[in-house]
Design a protein around this motif. Structure first.
Motif, PDB file in Angstrom:
ATOM      1  N   ASP A  31       0.851  -1.187   0.000  1.00 37.69           N
ATOM      2  CA  ASP A  31       0.000   0.000   0.000  1.00 37.69           C
ATOM      3  C   ASP A  31       0.884   1.233   0.000  1.00 37.69           C
ATOM      4  O   ASP A  31       2.107   1.145   0.178  1.00 37.69           O
ATOM      5  CB  ASP A  31      -0.938   0.001   1.209  1.00 37.69           C
ATOM      6  N   GLU A  32       0.253   2.390  -0.180  1.00 39.44           N
ATOM      7  CA  GLU A  32       1.001   3.649  -0.258  1.00 39.44           C
ATOM      8  C   GLU A  32       0.377   4.707   0.632  1.00 39.44           C
ATOM      9  O   GLU A  32      -0.756   4.573   1.094  1.00 39.44           O
ATOM     10  CB  GLU A  32       1.047   4.157  -1.698  1.00 39.44           C
ATOM     11  N   ALA A  33       1.119   5.771   0.849  1.00 37.98           N
ATOM     12  CA  ALA A  33       0.620   6.954   1.537  1.00 37.98           C
ATOM     13  C   ALA A  33       1.214   8.177   0.853  1.00 37.98           C
ATOM     14  O   ALA A  33       2.380   8.168   0.466  1.00 37.98           O
ATOM     15  CB  ALA A  33       1.003   6.930   3.017  1.00 37.98           C
ATOM     16  N   GLY A  34       0.378   9.201   0.702  1.00 32.30           N
ATOM     17  CA  GLY A  34       0.899  10.458   0.182  1.00 32.30           C
ATOM     18  C   GLY A  34       0.649  10.730  -1.274  1.00 32.30           C
ATOM     19  O   GLY A  34       1.366  11.531  -1.889  1.00 32.30           O
ATOM     20  N   ARG A  35      -0.381  10.135  -1.855  1.00 30.34           N
ATOM     21  CA  ARG A  35      -0.696  10.461  -3.251  1.00 30.34           C
ATOM     22  C   ARG A  35      -1.293  11.857  -3.382  1.00 30.34           C
ATOM     23  O   ARG A  35      -1.022  12.572  -4.335  1.00 30.34           O
ATOM     24  CB  ARG A  35      -1.675   9.442  -3.834  1.00 30.34           C
ATOM     25  N   ASP A  60      -7.154  -0.528   8.005  1.00 29.65           N
ATOM     26  CA  ASP A  60      -6.800   0.615   7.167  1.00 29.65           C
ATOM     27  C   ASP A  60      -6.209   1.699   8.057  1.00 29.65           C
ATOM     28  O   ASP A  60      -6.818   2.111   9.051  1.00 29.65           O
ATOM     29  CB  ASP A  60      -8.064   1.104   6.463  1.00 29.65           C
ATOM     30  N   SER A  61      -5.020   2.174   7.725  1.00 24.88           N
ATOM     31  CA  SER A  61      -4.323   3.136   8.590  1.00 24.88           C
ATOM     32  C   SER A  61      -5.138   4.397   8.824  1.00 24.88           C
ATOM     33  O   SER A  61      -5.021   5.037   9.873  1.00 24.88           O
ATOM     34  CB  SER A  61      -2.964   3.495   7.989  1.00 24.88           C
ATOM     35  N   LYS A  62      -5.965   4.767   7.847  1.00 23.95           N
ATOM     36  CA  LYS A  62      -6.767   5.995   7.986  1.00 23.95           C
ATOM     37  C   LYS A  62      -7.839   5.853   9.062  1.00 23.95           C
ATOM     38  O   LYS A  62      -8.367   6.858   9.534  1.00 23.95           O
ATOM     39  CB  LYS A  62      -7.415   6.351   6.642  1.00 23.95           C
ATOM     40  N   LYS A  63      -8.162   4.619   9.444  1.00 24.87           N
ATOM     41  CA  LYS A  63      -9.191   4.375  10.447  1.00 24.87           C
ATOM     42  C   LYS A  63      -8.617   4.297  11.858  1.00 24.87           C
ATOM     43  O   LYS A  63      -9.359   4.140  12.830  1.00 24.87           O
ATOM     44  CB  LYS A  63      -9.934   3.076  10.150  1.00 24.87           C
ATOM     45  N   LEU A  64      -7.312   4.409  11.987  1.00 25.04           N
ATOM     46  CA  LEU A  64      -6.647   4.260  13.276  1.00 25.04           C
ATOM     47  C   LEU A  64      -6.162   5.610  13.798  1.00 25.04           C
ATOM     48  O   LEU A  64      -5.825   6.499  13.019  1.00 25.04           O
ATOM     49  CB  LEU A  64      -5.449   3.314  13.138  1.00 25.04           C
ATOM     50  N   ARG A  69      -1.525   3.744  15.388  1.00 17.65           N
ATOM     51  CA  ARG A  69      -0.658   3.476  14.224  1.00 17.65           C
ATOM     52  C   ARG A  69       0.791   3.299  14.650  1.00 17.65           C
ATOM     53  O   ARG A  69       1.488   2.394  14.165  1.00 17.65           O
ATOM     54  CB  ARG A  69      -0.764   4.610  13.201  1.00 17.65           C
ATOM     55  N   LEU A  70       1.257   4.158  15.541  1.00 14.36           N
ATOM     56  CA  LEU A  70       2.644   4.072  15.987  1.00 14.36           C
ATOM     57  C   LEU A  70       2.914   2.757  16.706  1.00 14.36           C
ATOM     58  O   LEU A  70       3.961   2.129  16.499  1.00 14.36           O
ATOM     59  CB  LEU A  70       2.976   5.252  16.898  1.00 14.36           C
ATOM     60  N   ALA A  71       1.976   2.335  17.544  1.00 17.87           N
ATOM     61  CA  ALA A  71       2.148   1.068  18.259  1.00 17.87           C
ATOM     62  C   ALA A  71       2.182  -0.101  17.279  1.00 17.87           C
ATOM     63  O   ALA A  71       3.024  -1.008  17.400  1.00 17.87           O
ATOM     64  CB  ALA A  71       1.029   0.890  19.283  1.00 17.87           C
ATOM     65  N   LEU A  72       1.275  -0.086  16.303  1.00 14.52           N
ATOM     66  CA  LEU A  72       1.241  -1.163  15.312  1.00 14.52           C
ATOM     67  C   LEU A  72       2.472  -1.116  14.402  1.00 14.52           C
ATOM     68  O   LEU A  72       2.976  -2.172  13.982  1.00 14.52           O
ATOM     69  CB  LEU A  72      -0.038  -1.076  14.490  1.00 14.52           C
ATOM     70  N   TYR A  73       2.949   0.071  14.092  1.00 18.34           N
ATOM     71  CA  TYR A  73       4.160   0.218  13.273  1.00 18.34           C
ATOM     72  C   TYR A  73       5.310  -0.559  13.907  1.00 18.34           C
ATOM     73  O   TYR A  73       5.999  -1.340  13.238  1.00 18.34           O
ATOM     74  CB  TYR A  73       4.494   1.703  13.170  1.00 18.34           C
ATOM     75  N   SER A 148      -3.179  -4.092   5.132  1.00 19.63           N
ATOM     76  CA  SER A 148      -3.387  -3.199   6.265  1.00 19.63           C
ATOM     77  C   SER A 148      -2.054  -2.851   6.919  1.00 19.63           C
ATOM     78  O   SER A 148      -1.789  -1.684   7.249  1.00 19.63           O
ATOM     79  CB  SER A 148      -4.306  -3.854   7.306  1.00 19.63           C
ATOM     80  N   ALA A 149      -1.219  -3.852   7.121  1.00 18.76           N
ATOM     81  CA  ALA A 149       0.087  -3.615   7.732  1.00 18.76           C
ATOM     82  C   ALA A 149       0.929  -2.682   6.873  1.00 18.76           C
ATOM     83  O   ALA A 149       1.599  -1.772   7.385  1.00 18.76           O
ATOM     84  CB  ALA A 149       0.805  -4.947   7.938  1.00 18.76           C
ATOM     85  N   ALA A 150       0.888  -2.894   5.559  1.00 15.68           N
ATOM     86  CA  ALA A 150       1.646  -2.022   4.664  1.00 15.68           C
ATOM     87  C   ALA A 150       1.129  -0.587   4.716  1.00 15.68           C
ATOM     88  O   ALA A 150       1.905   0.373   4.684  1.00 15.68           O
ATOM     89  CB  ALA A 150       1.579  -2.560   3.235  1.00 15.68           C
ATOM     90  N   SER A 151      -0.183  -0.430   4.805  1.00 13.88           N
ATOM     91  CA  SER A 151      -0.755   0.914   4.861  1.00 13.88           C
ATOM     92  C   SER A 151      -0.301   1.640   6.121  1.00 13.88           C
ATOM     93  O   SER A 151      -0.046   2.852   6.098  1.00 13.88           O
ATOM     94  CB  SER A 151      -2.282   0.859   4.782  1.00 13.88           C
ATOM     95  N   ILE A 152      -0.179   0.916   7.217  1.00 19.67           N
ATOM     96  CA  ILE A 152       0.276   1.516   8.476  1.00 19.67           C
ATOM     97  C   ILE A 152       1.729   1.939   8.378  1.00 19.67           C
ATOM     98  O   ILE A 152       2.093   3.065   8.766  1.00 19.67           O
ATOM     99  CB  ILE A 152       0.051   0.525   9.631  1.00 19.67           C
ATOM    100  N   LEU A 153       2.586   1.079   7.857  1.00 22.23           N
ATOM    101  CA  LEU A 153       3.998   1.443   7.710  1.00 22.23           C
ATOM    102  C   LEU A 153       4.167   2.664   6.821  1.00 22.23           C
ATOM    103  O   LEU A 153       4.936   3.581   7.138  1.00 22.23           O
ATOM    104  CB  LEU A 153       4.797   0.268   7.146  1.00 22.23           C
ATOM    105  N   ALA A 154       3.470   2.686   5.695  1.00 27.81           N
ATOM    106  CA  ALA A 154       3.608   3.797   4.762  1.00 27.81           C
ATOM    107  C   ALA A 154       3.099   5.099   5.378  1.00 27.81           C
ATOM    108  O   ALA A 154       3.733   6.156   5.244  1.00 27.81           O
ATOM    109  CB  ALA A 154       2.858   3.489   3.465  1.00 27.81           C
ATOM    110  N   LYS A 155       1.964   5.037   6.060  1.00 26.58           N
ATOM    111  CA  LYS A 155       1.383   6.239   6.668  1.00 26.58           C
ATOM    112  C   LYS A 155       2.280   6.805   7.756  1.00 26.58           C
ATOM    113  O   LYS A 155       2.528   8.020   7.808  1.00 26.58           O
ATOM    114  CB  LYS A 155       0.004   5.894   7.218  1.00 26.58           C
TER     115      LYS A 155
END
Length: 213
Positions: A31-35, A60-64, A69-73, A148-155
């Motif tokens: 997943d990506e962040a910042g488009r 989805d990182s946007k829902k957290l 997010r930091l804890a899951l990262y 979901s995990a990728a979205s969190i890392l990217a965000k």
């Protein structure tokens, strides 16, 4: 992650397929962040989760919340079989366009994995160029734990970039708006002009440059 009851019939079928045991299949989520922001790189992440070390609460990182997010990262980086974070630069975004730059960042993230996935699942409806089987999944960040995990890392990575740049360019407020075209950001652009990190190909920035004396 959404429950199966909330999915359409087509999504439910996909849900069933993707939640069968993969064994040693090495399935990567991307997943990506910042488009959408007016400044900074687009960030992509790729994650291969370890089925023996499950991570609760992936979504989805946007829902957290930022705290969650930091804890899951940290948990993802500690428990995943492997993960990779990559970027496409502002220069690449302006030269290639944001879609192609996003796909480039995704490809770099997959290429950066320590283990080569046998299948790559990508959030959205477009695939980067990869040398393994891949599938695009709309709303994949809500359906597939690895995405979901990728979205969190990217965000988190993208937000950390904004916090760092905010220290160098406090007049723009990057830490608050994360580069998006908020009223405060647009006002700062009008007052100070774009900095080196702004995307010249994005309309609000391009229009200001056109009006500059």
């Amino acid at each position: 992650m959404r429950s199966k009851k909330s999915l359409s019939a087509e999504q439910a079928a996909l849900f069933d397929r993707l939640h069968l045991p993969h064994g040693a299949a090495l399935v990567a989520g991307v997943d990506e962040a910042g488009r959408g922001p007016l400044a900074g790189p687009v960030v992509a992440a790729a994650v291969i989760l370890d089925e023996l070390r499950p991570i609760a609460g992936l979504a989805d990182s946007k829902k957290l919340s930022s705290k969650r997010r930091l804890a899951l990262y940290d948990e993802i980086r500690a428990k995943a079989l492997c993960c990779s974070i990559a970027e496409a630069s502002v220069e690449e975004i302006d030269r290639l366009n944001i879609l192609q730059a996003t796909l480039l960042a995704m490809a770099r993230a997959v290429q950066g994995l320590r283990l080569k996935p046998r299948l790559t699942l990508v959030d959205g409806n477009r695939l980067p160029v990869l040398d393994m089987p891949a599938q695009a999944i709309v709303a994949g960040d809500a359906l597939v734990p690895a995405i979901s995990a990728a979205s969190i890392l990217a965000k988190v990575q993208r937000d950390q970039w904004c916090a760092q740049i905010d220290k160098d360019y406090p007049q723009y407020g990057f830490a608050a708006h994360k580069g998006y075209g908020t009223a405060a950001h647009l006002a700062a652009l009008r007052a100070h002009g774009p900095c080196e990190h702004h995307r010249r190909s994005f309309a609000p920035v391009a229009q200001l440059l056109e009006r500059a004396p």
